[in-house]
Design a protein around this motif. Sequence first.
Motif, short mmCIF file in Angstrom:
data_model
loop_
_atom_site.label_atom_id
_atom_site.label_comp_id
_atom_site.label_asym_id
_atom_site.label_seq_id
_atom_site.Cartn_x
_atom_site.Cartn_y
_atom_site.Cartn_z
N ASP A 289 -4.94 -3.66 4.32
CA ASP A 289 -4.84 -4.29 3.37
C ASP A 289 -2.97 -4.67 3.01
O ASP A 289 -2.74 -5.01 2.25
N GLY A 290 -2.32 -3.49 3.47
CA GLY A 290 -1.20 -2.80 3.33
C GLY A 290 -0.93 -2.05 3.30
O GLY A 290 0.09 -1.31 3.09
N SER A 291 -1.82 -1.20 2.50
CA SER A 291 -1.57 0.26 1.17
C SER A 291 -0.96 1.36 2.63
O SER A 291 -0.97 1.96 1.43
N ASN A 292 -1.34 1.65 3.67
CA ASN A 292 -1.51 2.05 4.48
C ASN A 292 -0.76 2.18 5.44
O ASN A 292 -0.70 1.83 5.88
N PRO A 293 0.71 2.71 4.68
CA PRO A 293 1.93 2.63 5.94
C PRO A 293 2.22 3.12 7.14
O PRO A 293 2.57 3.12 8.16
N HIS A 294 0.98 4.05 7.99
CA HIS A 294 0.85 4.75 8.63
C HIS A 294 -0.38 3.87 9.72
O HIS A 294 0.21 3.94 11.41
N LEU A 295 -0.24 2.79 9.30
CA LEU A 295 -1.29 2.06 9.80
C LEU A 295 -0.83 1.18 11.02
O LEU A 295 0.17 0.44 10.33
N GLY A 296 -0.92 0.79 11.98
CA GLY A 296 -0.21 -0.03 13.02
C GLY A 296 1.14 0.42 14.09
O GLY A 296 1.77 0.01 14.42
N GLY A 297 1.01 2.00 13.66
CA GLY A 297 2.30 2.21 14.46
C GLY A 297 1.97 3.12 14.99
O GLY A 297 0.24 3.52 15.07
N ALA A 298 2.49 4.81 15.59
CA ALA A 298 1.72 4.97 16.32
C ALA A 298 0.83 6.45 15.75
O ALA A 298 0.30 6.69 16.68
N ALA A 299 1.51 6.52 14.51
CA ALA A 299 -0.05 7.52 14.06
C ALA A 299 -1.02 6.18 12.74
O ALA A 299 -1.39 6.71 12.27
N THR A 300 -1.52 5.41 13.77
CA THR A 300 -2.30 4.40 13.08
C THR A 300 -4.05 5.34 13.33
O THR A 300 -4.57 5.25 11.98
N ILE A 301 -4.13 6.23 14.47
CA ILE A 301 -5.75 6.58 13.59
C ILE A 301 -5.54 7.50 13.07
O ILE A 301 -5.87 8.06 12.51
N THR A 302 -4.47 8.57 12.68
CA THR A 302 -4.40 9.57 11.74
C THR A 302 -4.78 8.21 10.66
O THR A 302 -5.02 9.38 9.75
N GLY A 303 -3.83 7.68 9.83
CA GLY A 303 -4.17 6.77 8.79
C GLY A 303 -5.38 6.11 8.69
O GLY A 303 -5.96 6.12 7.78
N TYR A 304 -6.26 5.54 9.97
CA TYR A 304 -7.37 5.06 9.37
C TYR A 304 -8.59 5.98 9.64
O TYR A 304 -9.89 5.92 8.94
#
Length: 217
Positions: free
Chosen positions: A179-194
């Motif tokens: 929902d936009g609350s995690n800045p890591h999603l959508g970039g190179a660190a997506t797996i880390t955040g998701y």
Amino acid sequence: MQNLLNINAHLLASVNGVLLDPTSRVMQNFLEVVAKYGTPEAINRKHREARKMENLFKHVQERNPEALKDLHWLIAQRDRGAFISVAEYRHKVLGEAAQHMAFKDDLAVTLEVSALQYFPWVRVMAEQAIANRTLMPGRYIAVRKMKESEADGDLPAIVAALDIIGASFVETLDTKGTDGSNPHLGGAATITGYFGGIGQPNDHALQWLDEFLYYYT
């Protein structure tokens, strides 16, 4: 070398100190969420009741009655042995050689579908597996919004269908930072955040717990 795996008792005591601290705001918040659903025994009892086939069918009847005919069809195919067995599939692929081969079933690969989003696809998949004499996957992952799937009755229908065929099922809860609350999603660190949860707001852990217990019970 093995002694390097030893867990220092002092470190375990530190963990217990956090978990059992009556003044810990984090633990009090955690316990308040759990208390909404009852004791651990009550929570597990509610879960077992919710997963009974008759109760799943009741939810399907209320929200997605059209799915009932496909569920009954699936039960009929299972009961008449319409699906190819692993032994039959091995013979289909390998021929007579399959009878003389040793298979490491303890290291078997699990066929997985990612992602299973909508219930009607289950019957289409089953029909093709029966017609083509291919194996049905044994594990399914869904990433559709849980509330949306619950509202239109797809969620209980899918759970019932996969219980019927004996498959495992993984749902992606809505509390995941997309929902936009995690800045890591959508970039190179997506797996880390998701998958790792890194970058999630602190209160998401409690939101996730609340959502999990809601669907679990």
